[in-house]
Design a protein around this motif. Structure first.
Motif, PDB file in Angstrom:
ATOM      1  N   MET A  47     -50.641  43.553 -31.237  1.00 57.03           N
ATOM      2  CA  MET A  47     -50.336  42.659 -32.282  1.00 57.03           C
ATOM      3  C   MET A  47     -52.075  43.406 -32.766  1.00 57.03           C
ATOM      4  O   MET A  47     -52.820  44.027 -32.333  1.00 57.03           O
ATOM      5  CB  MET A  47     -51.643  41.535 -32.016  1.00 57.03           C
ATOM      6  N   GLY A  72     -65.112  49.371 -30.919  1.00 53.70           N
ATOM      7  CA  GLY A  72     -64.568  48.786 -29.415  1.00 53.70           C
ATOM      8  C   GLY A  72     -63.866  47.909 -30.227  1.00 53.70           C
ATOM      9  O   GLY A  72     -62.120  47.105 -29.945  1.00 53.70           O
ATOM     10  N   THR A  76     -60.023  52.997 -35.306  1.00 53.32           N
ATOM     11  CA  THR A  76     -59.568  54.342 -35.378  1.00 53.32           C
ATOM     12  C   THR A  76     -57.684  54.001 -35.703  1.00 53.32           C
ATOM     13  O   THR A  76     -57.725  54.701 -36.836  1.00 53.32           O
ATOM     14  CB  THR A  76     -59.583  55.238 -34.245  1.00 53.32           C
TER      15      THR A  76
END
Ligand code: ADP
Ligand code: MG
Length: 239
Positions: A47, A72, A76
């Motif tokens: 997801m 986190g 990216t």
């Protein structure tokens, strides 16, 4: 709509700017080529994370973005997925010069560049999508040779890219997407002027600017690079 507002508030997504498309709830709701969807799945991404839910459709709509979300949170892939999609599409343009890169990612460090390129390669596997690193500590001649063979994406640090630019060794005027990762860190390292110098070698690209924290300086930079920037932040406001 009210529904979009509700969804964003549930996901703690804050958006400033006009005509930003609603968050996507799954990767398959975008019209991605099958290969790209397979690569996303193979990477273990079932997801999208909240920042991906909002930044991916916004980037695909062509908007320039200023994005902040905690470490986190999957930033990216939120710029790499649109980059892979765009490159894979453009690759087939009849008049495209195959030797010129279509996308560029700048990061503050060699290590981060290596990680970003690694993820880009995974996401672009089996697609017409080649990447090159432009970082210190690697043979410059080899990096240059690879670029001159023709790559879609360059991932580099500002210093190394300036080296190539000043020698007139790479042509960046076909770059359609310019992503800047960890801009707060780049500013701390004093890369601001170098980043602007690289930007000036591009022809009005879509700008995707990422930062853990957003300062006035960063806002000024993005508004000097692009008009009509959408601001996306996820989680508690962090500035
Ligand atoms: P950030 O840049 O926001 O600090 P990263 O992009 O480095 O975060 O991602 C952090 C970790 O989460 C990485 O290991 C990445 O592979 C993983 N990740 C990213 N997107 C997803 C996703 N949609 N589902 C599961 N894991 C993900
Ligand atoms: Mg990151």
């Amino acid at each position: 709509s009210d529904q979009t507002e509700l969804l964003r508030s549930r996901l703690e997504i804050h958006v400033k700017g006009d005509l930003v498309p609603p968050p996507i709830l799954s990767f398959s709701s975008c019209n991605f080529p099958q290969k790209l969807l397979q690569n996303i799945e193979a990477a273990g991404f079932e997801m999208p994370t909240p920042v991906q839910m909002q930044a991916i459709p916004a980037a695909l709509s062509g908007k320039s973005l200023l994005v902040s979300a905690e470490t986190g949170s999957g930033k990216t892939a939120s710029f790499l997925v649109p980059i892979v999609y765009l490159c894979a599409n453009f690759r087939f343009e009849q008049f495209r010069d195959r030797k010129k890169p279509l996308a560029m990612v700048l990061t503050p460090t060699r290590e981060l560049c290596i990680q970003v390129e690694e993820q880009a390669k995974l996401l672009g596997k089996g697609l017409p999508f080649k990447t090159a690193l432009v970082v210190g500590g690697d043979a410059m001649a080899r990096q240059l040779h690879r670029i001159q063979q023709g790559v879609e994406l360059i991932v580099g640090t500002p210093g190394r890219l300036i080296d190539l630019l000043t020698k007139n060794d790479i042509q960046l005027d076909d770059v359609k997407i310019f992503a800047l990762d960890e801009v707060d860190c780049m500013f701390q390292r004093g890369f601001r002027d170098q980043v602007m110098q690289i930007f000036r070698a591009l022809s009005q690209p879509q700008v995707l600017l990422y930062s853990a924290t957003v300062s006035q300086d960063i806002e000024n930079m993005v508004s000097s690079m692009a008009k009509d920037v959408a601001v996306v932040s996820v989680g508690k406001p962090n500035r």
